[in-house]
Design a protein around this motif. Sequence first.
Motif, PDB file in Angstrom:
ATOM      1  N   GLN A 106       0.814  -1.324  -0.132  1.00 26.00           N
ATOM      2  CA  GLN A 106       0.056   0.048  -0.062  1.00 26.00           C
ATOM      3  C   GLN A 106       0.724   1.057   0.184  1.00 26.00           C
ATOM      4  O   GLN A 106       0.293   2.194  -0.835  1.00 26.00           O
ATOM      5  CB  GLN A 106      -0.856  -0.030   1.096  1.00 26.00           C
ATOM      6  CG  GLN A 106      -1.848   0.998   1.319  1.00 26.00           C
ATOM      7  CD  GLN A 106      -3.048   0.969   0.293  1.00 26.00           C
ATOM      8  OE1 GLN A 106      -3.772  -0.040   0.244  1.00 26.00           O
ATOM      9  NE2 GLN A 106      -3.038   1.896  -0.838  1.00 26.00           N
ATOM     10  N   LEU A 114       2.366   1.778  -3.265  1.00 22.00           N
ATOM     11  CA  LEU A 114       1.532   2.190  -4.189  1.00 22.00           C
ATOM     12  C   LEU A 114       1.110   3.724  -4.002  1.00 22.00           C
ATOM     13  O   LEU A 114       1.143   4.509  -4.944  1.00 22.00           O
ATOM     14  CB  LEU A 114      -0.040   1.584  -3.864  1.00 22.00           C
ATOM     15  CG  LEU A 114       0.012   0.171  -4.822  1.00 22.00           C
ATOM     16  CD1 LEU A 114      -1.438  -0.579  -4.266  1.00 22.00           C
ATOM     17  CD2 LEU A 114       0.102   0.244  -6.237  1.00 22.00           C
ATOM     18  N   GLU A 141       0.180  -1.979 -10.614  1.00 19.12           N
ATOM     19  CA  GLU A 141      -1.126  -2.097  -9.826  1.00 19.12           C
ATOM     20  C   GLU A 141      -2.084  -3.001 -10.143  1.00 19.12           C
ATOM     21  O   GLU A 141      -2.694  -3.681  -9.700  1.00 19.12           O
ATOM     22  CB  GLU A 141      -1.406  -0.784  -9.571  1.00 19.12           C
ATOM     23  CG  GLU A 141      -2.761  -0.524  -8.608  1.00 19.12           C
ATOM     24  CD  GLU A 141      -3.238   0.950  -8.434  1.00 19.12           C
ATOM     25  OE1 GLU A 141      -2.498   1.866  -8.786  1.00 19.12           O
ATOM     26  OE2 GLU A 141      -4.664   0.968  -8.137  1.00 19.12           O
ATOM     27  N   ILE A 194      -3.862  -6.419  -8.640  1.00 18.77           N
ATOM     28  CA  ILE A 194      -5.084  -6.529  -8.616  1.00 18.77           C
ATOM     29  C   ILE A 194      -5.601  -7.914  -9.214  1.00 18.77           C
ATOM     30  O   ILE A 194      -6.233  -8.776  -8.703  1.00 18.77           O
ATOM     31  CB  ILE A 194      -6.132  -5.343  -9.021  1.00 18.77           C
ATOM     32  CG1 ILE A 194      -5.420  -4.112  -8.513  1.00 18.77           C
ATOM     33  CG2 ILE A 194      -7.715  -5.651  -8.875  1.00 18.77           C
ATOM     34  CD1 ILE A 194      -6.359  -3.628  -7.101  1.00 18.77           C
ATOM     35  N   THR A 198     -10.162  -1.513  -4.858  1.00 18.99           N
ATOM     36  CA  THR A 198      -9.244  -0.696  -4.596  1.00 18.99           C
ATOM     37  C   THR A 198      -8.303  -2.055  -4.122  1.00 18.99           C
ATOM     38  O   THR A 198      -8.602  -3.073  -4.217  1.00 18.99           O
ATOM     39  CB  THR A 198      -9.179   0.068  -3.265  1.00 18.99           C
ATOM     40  OG1 THR A 198      -9.679  -0.679  -2.255  1.00 18.99           O
ATOM     41  CG2 THR A 198     -10.099   1.325  -3.910  1.00 18.99           C
ATOM     42  N   PHE A 199      -6.793  -1.684  -4.169  1.00 22.58           N
ATOM     43  CA  PHE A 199      -5.935  -2.808  -3.529  1.00 22.58           C
ATOM     44  C   PHE A 199      -6.348  -3.170  -2.270  1.00 22.58           C
ATOM     45  O   PHE A 199      -6.412  -4.344  -2.012  1.00 22.58           O
ATOM     46  CB  PHE A 199      -4.800  -2.040  -3.505  1.00 22.58           C
ATOM     47  CG  PHE A 199      -3.682  -3.137  -2.888  1.00 22.58           C
ATOM     48  CD1 PHE A 199      -3.151  -4.205  -3.436  1.00 22.58           C
ATOM     49  CD2 PHE A 199      -2.824  -2.671  -1.638  1.00 22.58           C
ATOM     50  CE1 PHE A 199      -2.354  -5.060  -2.980  1.00 22.58           C
ATOM     51  CE2 PHE A 199      -1.993  -3.472  -0.976  1.00 22.58           C
ATOM     52  CZ  PHE A 199      -1.893  -5.065  -1.544  1.00 22.58           C
ATOM     53  N   PHE A 207      -7.209  -7.041  -1.641  1.00 22.52           N
ATOM     54  CA  PHE A 207      -6.259  -7.958  -0.675  1.00 22.52           C
ATOM     55  C   PHE A 207      -6.915  -8.348   0.496  1.00 22.52           C
ATOM     56  O   PHE A 207      -6.735  -9.756   0.815  1.00 22.52           O
ATOM     57  CB  PHE A 207      -5.247  -6.856  -0.194  1.00 22.52           C
ATOM     58  CG  PHE A 207      -4.135  -7.364   0.568  1.00 22.52           C
ATOM     59  CD1 PHE A 207      -3.068  -8.230   0.015  1.00 22.52           C
ATOM     60  CD2 PHE A 207      -4.170  -7.607   1.980  1.00 22.52           C
ATOM     61  CE1 PHE A 207      -2.151  -8.598   0.808  1.00 22.52           C
ATOM     62  CE2 PHE A 207      -3.339  -8.281   2.957  1.00 22.52           C
ATOM     63  CZ  PHE A 207      -2.181  -8.846   2.044  1.00 22.52           C
ATOM     64  N   TYR A 214     -12.924  -3.102 -11.308  1.00 19.83           N
ATOM     65  CA  TYR A 214     -11.529  -2.704 -11.381  1.00 19.83           C
ATOM     66  C   TYR A 214     -11.494  -2.264 -12.916  1.00 19.83           C
ATOM     67  O   TYR A 214     -11.019  -1.260 -13.422  1.00 19.83           O
ATOM     68  CB  TYR A 214     -10.733  -3.723 -11.219  1.00 19.83           C
ATOM     69  CG  TYR A 214      -9.118  -2.878 -11.250  1.00 19.83           C
ATOM     70  CD1 TYR A 214      -8.963  -2.001 -10.151  1.00 19.83           C
ATOM     71  CD2 TYR A 214      -8.616  -3.209 -12.233  1.00 19.83           C
ATOM     72  CE1 TYR A 214      -7.755  -1.599 -10.096  1.00 19.83           C
ATOM     73  CE2 TYR A 214      -7.050  -2.430 -12.195  1.00 19.83           C
ATOM     74  CZ  TYR A 214      -7.037  -1.761 -11.116  1.00 19.83           C
ATOM     75  OH  TYR A 214      -5.798  -0.935 -10.948  1.00 19.83           O
TER      76      TYR A 214
END
Lengths: 256, 298, 319
Positions: free
Chosen positions: C23, C26, C36, C40, C153-154, C158, C222
């Motif tokens: 994070q 990023l 990125e 994902i 989002t990441f 995650f 995404y």
Amino acid sequence: MEELLKVNDVSMIFGGLRAVSNFTMEINKGELVGLIGPNGAGKTTAFNMLTGVYDPSEGEITFEGKRVNGKKPYQVTAMGMARTFQNIRLFSELSVIDNVKIAYNMHIQYSLAEAVCRFGRYFDEEEAVTKKAIELLKIFKLDRYQDEMAKNLPYGEQRRLEIARALATEPKLLLLDEPAAGMNPQETHELMEMIRWIRKEFDLSVLLIEHDMSLVMGVCERIYVLEYGFCIANGLPEEIKHNKRVIEAYLGEEVS
Amino acid sequence: MDMGSFAQQFAQQLINGISLGSIYALIALGYTMIYGIIKLINFAHGDIYMLGAYMGFVATTMLGLSFVPALIFAMVAAGIAGIIIERVAYRPMRNAPRIAILITAIGVSFFLEYGMILIATPQPRTFPAVFEASVYNFYGLIVNSQQILILVISLVLMAGLTYIVNHTKVGKAMRAVSFDADAARLMGIDIDKIISMTFALGSSLAAAAGVLVGVYYNSIDPLMGMMPGLKAFIAAVLGGIGIIPGAMLGGVIMGIVEAMVSGFFSSTFRDAASFVILILILLYRPSGILGKNVKEKV
Amino acid sequence: MNSIKKHDLATLGACAVLFAIVQTLLFVDFIGPFWELNIILILINVILSVSLNLINGYTGQFSIGHAGFLAVGAYTGAIITVKLGLPFELALVVGTLCSALLGFLIGLPTLRLNGDYLAIATLGLGEIIRICILNIEYVGGASGLMGIPRFTTFAWAFWITVFIIFVIKNFKNSAPGRCCLAIRENEIAAETMGIDTTKYKVMAFTIGAGFAGTAGVLFAHYFYIAHPASFTFMRSFDILTMVVLGGLGSMTGAITGAVLLTAISAVLAEYPEWRMVIYSLTLIILMINRPQGLFGSKELSLKMFRLGGSDNGRATESK
């Protein structure tokens, strides 16, 4: 004596072949009964009908007064019958202890949510099952192998594990399909002693399939003889030993 | 739609379906033979069909061959490709878990598709018109010469295959290996050779299908094998996988059903129809139309 | 039992550290948009491969229609946010549940089949799902459903991945999970041990399908679009490849397979015309040399490293 299993005039027909014809048998509580016959006599087919693998074409099977016909194998097991297989069927890539734990699964109460999120009854019951499994393995002198993969056990131990696993389902009737197959006389003798001991210790009835008559004579209290799907004789070992038809069926074989 | 035009439409789609179905049958034969002999769903088989079409293209445009020599050229080339693929990718895995071989087959399939894109670009090619396309009109039913060609060539090839499998030594050995490979080995059959032969035969039939499709639709591209490959496989399952007449029957049925669905409903549901057939056959008769049910012995 | 809890907490801690590092990278733009996107994608593929591993690896049911469930998740999720304007969280839940429901409905009749027949049936059903979507104008038909907001989002991807891994791991180590393993090992013996095999097969299939749906929701939110072409049987093959490459029946294997193949694919993106050729050759060579997958059915653990690299090899060789 209290009647446990009743097989009433049961037949199994595959296509045009009558693998088992009009077979009648009863097993009482606590009895050790043998089912013998030459190879291909229909013993395993009879076993498969009892345990729900096959649905009998004719006749009726009841266990403690409840109908077995049409039940699936897992339902039959839940009723209180457990079996082993002629050709060993262990969960070979799983550990020895997992083999036994799987058989205890029926008695586990926790829900899927409790299992996945690890709360509630999960830990207590898992612990209890593990403990019970280890105890059972100890009885069968298998505890030192508990983390070994089942397929890596020596042959005799695999047979013992299969019996231990069947007992873990907590059956009232244990069905053993040629448990001595592939064993030497010494091992066979030990096995027969063990079967007698299990019956007493676990307070259950045993139905034993064998094609070798001499084995069954020593351990069983009553014997049924199958030949070409027909039950040709039943009675005490002494009676069977001197039964003419049985001797003919085992043509040439020494009946000791 | 009145009865008369319905019947005519039906007959027309039947004709279209049979010619499409013969293509499926030719591909399905390879699937079924290979499955029968090494129990592998050879996902690369559809791409062999594509390869065959390109070989036919090379033979007619670059080498200037006429139809029959081009067909033979494509069949031989694809047969060799089949042998090489088996030798390089599948033979080392003879004792590997079956799922691993399946993944390898998928890998080979990707390799052929994208290898061809690398060599020949992803653009479709126009297959040269090797035949004077003439259209015959029988009482309103339209049959063109390509459809007749497909049918005749397919029948000849299938008859040839049936002869090889039933009446030659190699065919006998193939049947023996597919029935029980270990026993066949003990009888002195060179299993590797027979498997190679099977790949060669199956691949050349697929190549023939590729050339015929090129002639029929005039267009070929590197990904043309994906869908027909899958459908031919369904055809093989439909007829009973491992059974040679089953593949022929399954192929023709699939072709007819597809033609009917696109003729009477909509062509967008054509693909769905074949998969629905697949699911139904699997649920109600998994061993296929000509197959026998086998139950595991306890 | 306490040691299990401790082990879980340690793993969770490690995840938190990994999350914090990525994070931060990023945030300071050390990891650019290209990687990125691929991170994902890796996470989505990990979800897909561990959920397929539950069906194929643990329960031994050969399914190759996973892309169908991915599609159902993607489309139902997109309907929730785009057509109905409801929140992303709800899309995740509904997408997962719809996929799971479909998995249940499909699993019930088809899981009677076994081996290759089940594989073909699931392949066919996956394609039927796709073709049906292709013909529904409400979700854009052949041109796909566009204009999906980028909610994934990441952090979302995650933590959902971690959650799913934990759920599947816990499932495996419980009574229902052991039933699934027993079915894989020997279905007939499992049944005589009192296991309702159909029930547990359908259970594993439903859970696996549901999580594929979750992956679908993340995917659609995404990449701004849900398109039928993303969900062909080739996509199912992709997922299957990750599982088998890592080692069927190994959770760490499934994760490694997904990370490795997605990363290889990303690295090769610079050579578009060679990409699939190299990818397919890598696949063939890996399978020939390691048909049991990288880890076999073993789990990668720190213990393996403690015993040294040679033992690592031996442990996986034994399968």
